[in-house]
Design a protein around this motif. Structure first.
Motif, PDB file in Angstrom:
ATOM      1  N   UNK A  26       7.887  -3.522  -4.487  1.00  0.00           N
ATOM      2  CA  UNK A  26       7.327  -2.207  -4.824  1.00  0.00           C
ATOM      3  C   UNK A  26       6.686  -1.549  -3.606  1.00  0.00           C
ATOM      4  N   UNK A  27       6.361  -2.376  -2.606  1.00  0.00           N
ATOM      5  CA  UNK A  27       5.720  -1.838  -1.400  1.00  0.00           C
ATOM      6  C   UNK A  27       6.318  -2.514  -0.180  1.00  0.00           C
ATOM      7  N   UNK A  28       6.705  -1.693   0.790  1.00  0.00           N
ATOM      8  CA  UNK A  28       7.230  -2.220   2.054  1.00  0.00           C
ATOM      9  C   UNK A  28       6.092  -2.330   3.049  1.00  0.00           C
ATOM     10  N   UNK A  29       5.833  -3.525   3.579  1.00  0.00           N
ATOM     11  CA  UNK A  29       4.699  -3.678   4.501  1.00  0.00           C
ATOM     12  C   UNK A  29       4.953  -2.968   5.821  1.00  0.00           C
ATOM     13  N   UNK A  30       3.858  -2.650   6.512  1.00  0.00           N
ATOM     14  CA  UNK A  30       3.977  -2.067   7.851  1.00  0.00           C
ATOM     15  C   UNK A  30       4.549  -3.139   8.786  1.00  0.00           C
ATOM     16  N   UNK A  49      -5.389  -9.916   2.983  1.00  0.00           N
ATOM     17  CA  UNK A  49      -5.102  -8.725   2.166  1.00  0.00           C
ATOM     18  C   UNK A  49      -5.412  -9.082   0.713  1.00  0.00           C
ATOM     19  N   UNK A  67       3.703   3.882 -11.865  1.00  0.00           N
ATOM     20  CA  UNK A  67       4.806   3.839 -10.911  1.00  0.00           C
ATOM     21  C   UNK A  67       4.853   2.555 -10.072  1.00  0.00           C
ATOM     22  N   UNK A  68       3.692   2.083  -9.613  1.00  0.00           N
ATOM     23  CA  UNK A  68       3.699   0.859  -8.797  1.00  0.00           C
ATOM     24  C   UNK A  68       2.989  -0.314  -9.450  1.00  0.00           C
ATOM     25  N   UNK A 101       2.778  -6.720  -4.693  1.00  0.00           N
ATOM     26  CA  UNK A 101       3.571  -5.491  -4.496  1.00  0.00           C
ATOM     27  C   UNK A 101       4.683  -5.719  -3.470  1.00  0.00           C
ATOM     28  N   UNK A 112     -12.023  -4.856  -2.397  1.00  0.00           N
ATOM     29  CA  UNK A 112     -12.057  -5.132  -0.963  1.00  0.00           C
ATOM     30  C   UNK A 112     -13.464  -4.800  -0.488  1.00  0.00           C
ATOM     31  N   UNK A 131      -1.632  -6.738  -3.037  1.00  0.00           N
ATOM     32  CA  UNK A 131      -0.733  -6.399  -1.917  1.00  0.00           C
ATOM     33  C   UNK A 131       0.424  -7.383  -1.863  1.00  0.00           C
ATOM     34  N   UNK A 161      -0.214  -0.811 -10.054  1.00  0.00           N
ATOM     35  CA  UNK A 161      -1.638  -0.971  -9.744  1.00  0.00           C
ATOM     36  C   UNK A 161      -2.289   0.395  -9.725  1.00  0.00           C
ATOM     37  N   UNK A 181       2.025  -5.976   9.561  1.00  0.00           N
ATOM     38  CA  UNK A 181       1.866  -6.929   8.455  1.00  0.00           C
ATOM     39  C   UNK A 181       3.126  -7.787   8.294  1.00  0.00           C
ATOM     40  N   UNK A 231      -2.950   2.811   0.655  1.00  0.00           N
ATOM     41  CA  UNK A 231      -1.857   3.675   0.216  1.00  0.00           C
ATOM     42  C   UNK A 231      -2.085   4.163  -1.218  1.00  0.00           C
ATOM     43  N   UNK A 240      -8.923  -1.953   5.286  1.00  0.00           N
ATOM     44  CA  UNK A 240      -8.013  -2.737   6.109  1.00  0.00           C
ATOM     45  C   UNK A 240      -6.754  -3.143   5.353  1.00  0.00           C
ATOM     46  N   UNK A 241      -6.824  -3.110   4.028  1.00  0.00           N
ATOM     47  CA  UNK A 241      -5.677  -3.501   3.213  1.00  0.00           C
ATOM     48  C   UNK A 241      -4.758  -2.283   3.049  1.00  0.00           C
ATOM     49  N   UNK A 242      -3.630  -2.307   3.747  1.00  0.00           N
ATOM     50  CA  UNK A 242      -2.800  -1.094   3.801  1.00  0.00           C
ATOM     51  C   UNK A 242      -2.231  -0.688   2.446  1.00  0.00           C
ATOM     52  N   UNK A 243      -1.969  -1.659   1.573  1.00  0.00           N
ATOM     53  CA  UNK A 243      -1.434  -1.328   0.250  1.00  0.00           C
ATOM     54  C   UNK A 243      -2.494  -0.625  -0.600  1.00  0.00           C
ATOM     55  N   UNK A 244      -3.711  -1.154  -0.575  1.00  0.00           N
ATOM     56  CA  UNK A 244      -4.811  -0.547  -1.329  1.00  0.00           C
ATOM     57  C   UNK A 244      -5.104   0.852  -0.780  1.00  0.00           C
TER      58      UNK A 244
END
Lengths: 71, 135
Positions: free
Chosen positions: A37-41, A25, B129-130, A32, B4, A29, B132, A44, B74, B68-72
Motif C-alpha cells: 500500500x506504500x512504497x518506501x523512499x 518506524x 484507501x490505505x 503498509x 510516534x 509503516x 490507516x 528506507x 504521508x 521521522x516516520x515517512x509513512x505516518x
C-alpha cells in the motif's frame, strides 16, 4: 509495490513490530510496505536491504520489469 | 492508533494551545462584556483568541518537519491536503452564496473550524484507501 518482506520477516521469525523497531518506524509503516500500500523512499529501502543483507532488487519487484514479464 | 514521539509532542502542543484558546476567549468575552478596554488595547484583546488557533497551524507544520516516520508523515500530509481543499472549497462556495444573499453571513473564523473538520474527513479517507487513519 510487490515485495518479499513478509517472507524475509517470517524466515527470521520477526513480527511486524520487531522489524519496525529495527527500522525505527511504526508497525503501521511495515504493514503498509509489506502489503504494497506504500512504497518506501530510497533511504528506507536501503535500510531494509542492509538489514536483510540483500540488494533492493532482491526485496522489491520492479513494477516495470513485472509489467514487461521479465520476472 | 499510530504513536510516534513527534506525534506525542504535537498532541501536547495542541492540548496547551487549546487551553490557551479557552482562556483567551473567556478573557476577551469578559473584557468586552464589561467594556473594560477600548482602542488598540481592545483590538489586541479581541485578537488574542486567534493566536492559539494560528499556533495550532504552526504546530502542524512543525510536526510535519519533526516526523521521522515517512509513512505516518504521508498520512498527515494527505489529511492536511483534504482539510485545506475542503475548507477552501467551503469558503469559496459560501462566499458566492453570501454575495447573492442566498445564505446568511458567517464569521470567517469558522473556516478554521471547517479545516479541523476536514482533518477528520482526511483521516476517514486515509482509513478507507490505505487502511490507516493517521493522526
Amino acid at each position: 509495490m510487490e515485495n518479499r518482506l513478509r517472507l524475509l520477516r517470517a524466515e527470521r521469525k520477526w513480527s511486524q513490530q520487531d522489524l519496525a523497531d529495527r527500522l525505527e518506524v511504526s508497525r503501521q509503516s511495515v504493514n503498509a510496505i509489506e502489503t504494497g500500500k506504500y512504497d518506501p523512499s530510497l533511504p528506507l529501502a536501503f535500510r531494509l536491504a542492509e538489514l536483510f543483507g540483500l540488494s533492493i532488487e532482491e526485496i522489491f519487484v520492479s513494477p516495470s520489469r513485472r509489467s514487461s514479464g521479465a520476472i | 492508533m499510530i504513536h510516534t514521539s513527534a506525534l506525542k509532542r504535537y498532541n501536547w502542543r495542541v492540548i496547551w494551545l487549546s487551553l490557551a484558546y479557552a482562556a483567551f476567549l473567556l478573557a476577551a468575552i469578559y473584557t468586552f462584556k464589561h467594556h473594560l478596554l477600548s482602542g488598540p488595547a481592545a483590538i489586541a484583546v479581541a485578537a488574542l483568541p486567534a493566536l492559539p488557533i494560528i499556533g495550532i497551524f504552526f504546530a502542524m507544520g512543525r510536526y510535519l518537519l519533526e516526523e521521522q516516520d515517512e509513512y505516518v508523515r504521508m498520512l498527515m500530509v494527505r489529511q492536511v491536503l483534504w482539510a485545506s481543499g475542503f475548507a477552501l472549497s467551503f469558503a469559496t462556495m459560501w462566499g458566492f452564496l453570501e454575495s447573492f444573499d442566498v445564505v446568511g453571513r458567517i464569521d470567517s473564523y469558522y473556516i478554521a473550524v471547517i479545516w479541523f473538520g476536514g482533518l477528520g474527513i482526511g483521516s476517514l479517507i486515509n482509513k478507507l484507501t490505505v487502511g490507516d487513519g493517521g493522526c
